[in-house]
Structure formats: C-alpha cells, structure tokens
Design a protein around this motif. Structure first.
Motif, PDB file in Angstrom:
ATOM      1  N   ASP A  46     -25.593   9.639 -22.941  1.00  2.00           N
ATOM      2  CA  ASP A  46     -24.683   8.502 -23.039  1.00  2.00           C
ATOM      3  C   ASP A  46     -25.376   7.214 -23.485  1.00  2.00           C
ATOM      4  O   ASP A  46     -24.860   6.500 -24.334  1.00  2.00           O
ATOM      5  CB  ASP A  46     -24.013   8.242 -21.681  1.00  2.00           C
ATOM      6  CG  ASP A  46     -23.081   9.369 -21.291  1.00  2.00           C
ATOM      7  OD1 ASP A  46     -22.719  10.150 -22.169  1.00  2.00           O
ATOM      8  OD2 ASP A  46     -22.719   9.434 -20.108  1.00  2.00           O
ATOM      9  N   TYR A  47     -26.529   6.931 -22.906  1.00  2.00           N
ATOM     10  CA  TYR A  47     -27.104   5.596 -23.083  1.00  2.00           C
ATOM     11  C   TYR A  47     -28.617   5.688 -23.081  1.00  2.00           C
ATOM     12  O   TYR A  47     -29.204   6.424 -22.281  1.00  2.00           O
ATOM     13  CB  TYR A  47     -26.614   4.699 -21.946  1.00  2.00           C
ATOM     14  CG  TYR A  47     -26.970   3.254 -22.094  1.00  2.00           C
ATOM     15  CD1 TYR A  47     -26.334   2.451 -23.023  1.00  2.00           C
ATOM     16  CD2 TYR A  47     -27.951   2.677 -21.297  1.00  2.00           C
ATOM     17  CE1 TYR A  47     -26.652   1.119 -23.155  1.00  2.00           C
ATOM     18  CE2 TYR A  47     -28.279   1.349 -21.417  1.00  2.00           C
ATOM     19  CZ  TYR A  47     -27.620   0.569 -22.353  1.00  2.00           C
ATOM     20  OH  TYR A  47     -27.936  -0.751 -22.473  1.00  2.00           O
ATOM     21  N   VAL A  48     -29.247   4.906 -23.965  1.00  2.00           N
ATOM     22  CA  VAL A  48     -30.711   4.913 -24.040  1.00  2.00           C
ATOM     23  C   VAL A  48     -31.185   3.472 -24.015  1.00  2.00           C
ATOM     24  O   VAL A  48     -30.675   2.625 -24.750  1.00  2.00           O
ATOM     25  CB  VAL A  48     -31.206   5.611 -25.332  1.00  2.00           C
ATOM     26  CG1 VAL A  48     -32.723   5.520 -25.447  1.00  2.00           C
ATOM     27  CG2 VAL A  48     -30.755   7.043 -25.368  1.00  2.00           C
ATOM     28  N   ARG A  49     -32.202   3.182 -23.171  1.00  2.49           N
ATOM     29  CA  ARG A  49     -32.835   1.866 -23.130  1.00  2.49           C
ATOM     30  C   ARG A  49     -34.302   2.029 -23.515  1.00  2.49           C
ATOM     31  O   ARG A  49     -34.992   2.895 -23.000  1.00  2.49           O
ATOM     32  CB  ARG A  49     -32.765   1.276 -21.722  1.00  2.49           C
ATOM     33  CG  ARG A  49     -31.513   0.576 -21.456  1.00  2.49           C
ATOM     34  CD  ARG A  49     -31.643  -0.318 -20.255  1.00  2.49           C
ATOM     35  NE  ARG A  49     -30.346  -0.918 -20.003  1.00  2.49           N
ATOM     36  CZ  ARG A  49     -30.000  -1.505 -18.896  1.00  2.49           C
ATOM     37  NH1 ARG A  49     -30.869  -1.594 -17.915  1.00  2.49           N
ATOM     38  NH2 ARG A  49     -28.822  -2.027 -18.758  1.00  2.49           N
ATOM     39  N   GLN A  50     -34.746   1.115 -24.364  1.00  2.00           N
ATOM     40  CA  GLN A  50     -36.141   1.162 -24.791  1.00  2.00           C
ATOM     41  C   GLN A  50     -36.857  -0.023 -24.175  1.00  2.00           C
ATOM     42  O   GLN A  50     -36.532  -1.168 -24.458  1.00  2.00           O
ATOM     43  CB  GLN A  50     -36.215   1.099 -26.328  1.00  2.00           C
ATOM     44  CG  GLN A  50     -37.618   1.159 -26.835  1.00  2.00           C
ATOM     45  CD  GLN A  50     -37.659   1.122 -28.350  1.00  2.00           C
ATOM     46  OE1 GLN A  50     -36.655   1.294 -28.999  1.00  2.00           O
ATOM     47  NE2 GLN A  50     -38.838   0.887 -28.900  1.00  2.00           N
ATOM     48  N   TYR A  51     -37.846   0.258 -23.323  1.00  2.00           N
ATOM     49  CA  TYR A  51     -38.568  -0.790 -22.630  1.00  2.00           C
ATOM     50  C   TYR A  51     -39.898  -1.158 -23.295  1.00  2.00           C
ATOM     51  O   TYR A  51     -40.471  -2.199 -23.029  1.00  2.00           O
ATOM     52  CB  TYR A  51     -38.811  -0.388 -21.172  1.00  2.00           C
ATOM     53  CG  TYR A  51     -37.553  -0.322 -20.342  1.00  2.00           C
ATOM     54  CD1 TYR A  51     -36.870  -1.486 -20.007  1.00  2.00           C
ATOM     55  CD2 TYR A  51     -37.038   0.885 -19.928  1.00  2.00           C
ATOM     56  CE1 TYR A  51     -35.697  -1.437 -19.257  1.00  2.00           C
ATOM     57  CE2 TYR A  51     -35.873   0.941 -19.180  1.00  2.00           C
ATOM     58  CZ  TYR A  51     -35.208  -0.215 -18.851  1.00  2.00           C
ATOM     59  OH  TYR A  51     -34.074  -0.168 -18.118  1.00  2.00           O
ATOM     60  N   GLU A  52     -40.424  -0.288 -24.119  1.00  2.00           N
ATOM     61  CA  GLU A  52     -41.682  -0.580 -24.803  1.00  2.00           C
ATOM     62  C   GLU A  52     -41.664   0.083 -26.182  1.00  2.00           C
ATOM     63  O   GLU A  52     -40.779   0.861 -26.497  1.00  2.00           O
ATOM     64  CB  GLU A  52     -42.878  -0.090 -23.971  1.00  2.00           C
ATOM     65  CG  GLU A  52     -42.795   1.340 -23.510  1.00  2.00           C
ATOM     66  CD  GLU A  52     -43.902   1.701 -22.554  1.00  2.00           C
ATOM     67  OE1 GLU A  52     -44.739   2.530 -22.950  1.00  2.00           O
ATOM     68  OE2 GLU A  52     -43.939   1.156 -21.431  1.00  2.00           O
TER      69      GLU A  52
END
Length: 159
Positions: free
Chosen positions: A149-155
């Motif tokens: 559903d959802y992807v977050r990129q932190y680096e």
C-alpha cells in the motif's frame, strides 16, 4: 338397660372413626382412637400454621414494600437505558447517512478533478519544461515489500 354397639363410621373420605353407641336412657359417649386424636391435633396445628402464615406482620409488609420499590427502581433504570440506547441508534443512523452523503460528494469532486487533468499535458510539461527523463534499467531497484500500500523512504538508496 342400655345396649352397647360398636360401629365404624366412615367420615371425610378414608378416615375411619370407631365409636361406641349406647342405646337407652343414658347419654351417648363417643370414644375416638388415639390415631384419630393425633390426626385431629395435626389438622388443628396445620390450620393454625396456615392462619399464622396468612396474617401479615409489620416485617413482612416492610419486606414486600422494599421488594416492590426495588422492582420499580430496576424498571425505571431499564427504561432509561432503553431510551439512551434508542437515542444512540438514531444518532448512529443520522451519522451514517451524513457519511454516505459526504462520500458521494467526495467522489463527485474527485471525478471532476481527475477529468479536469490532462495526463498528456502533464507528461509534456514534466519532460520538456522540468527536464524529467525516463529511468534506465540500472536505476530500477527491486525489493520485497511487507505491504504493497505505502512506501516511505528515510534514507538514500545505496548504489
């Protein structure tokens, strides 16, 4: 002279009384057996107990009054809870209808926005004015996602 006869008289169903009848100028004397006397005593005792049980003393009246008051209070409490439950159900129905109307309105606005956007024009502006280029095969990184559903990129993605 008086004649004496023994008779068994059936009275009140199956109870048998044995009496001795004396004929003549003397008074009749009825003698009952000890079993009959005990039965009669039991009957009178039972009748007294029934009369005593039927009479209402102050404690019994207070107990009945307290029980009736408690029953009335329980009924009132139940009716109040029932009224609250009915109000909550009505409020739930009104909120559900409001939610449906808002969802319909949201869908209408979304479809207007989507229909108003020309994707071909967005692509031309992105590629010609903003300098966007399509990725090459070396720039594509594949990975296994826990949820799709959802992807977050932190680096930054490593090379």
């Amino acid at each position: 002279m008086a004649q004496s006869k023994r008779q068994q008289i059936e009275r009140e169903g199956k109870v048998r009384y044995t009496t001795e009848v004396v004929d003549g100028n003397t008074v009749r004397i009825e003698t009952a057996s000890p079993q009959i006397r005990e039965r009669e005593l039991r009957r009178t005792q039972v009748e007294q107990n029934r009369r005593r049980a039927q009479t209402m003393n102050l404690r019994y009246v207070l107990f009945l009054t307290a029980a009736a008051c408690l029953a009335v209070l329980i009924c009132i409490f139940y009716l109040k809870l029932q009224a609250v439950s009915t109000q909550l159900q009505k409020k739930t129905v009104s909120l559900q209808s409001q939610l449906q109307s808002l969802q319909i309105e949201n869908d209408i606005v979304y479809s207007e926005i989507v229909s108003g956007v020309d994707l071909e024009e967005v692509r031309e502006v992105a590629t010609q004015q903003l300098g966007m280029t399509y990725p090459v095969q070396t720039q594509i990184v594949a990975y296994d996602a826990v949820s799709s559903d959802y992807v977050r990129q932190y680096e930054e993605i490593p090379d």
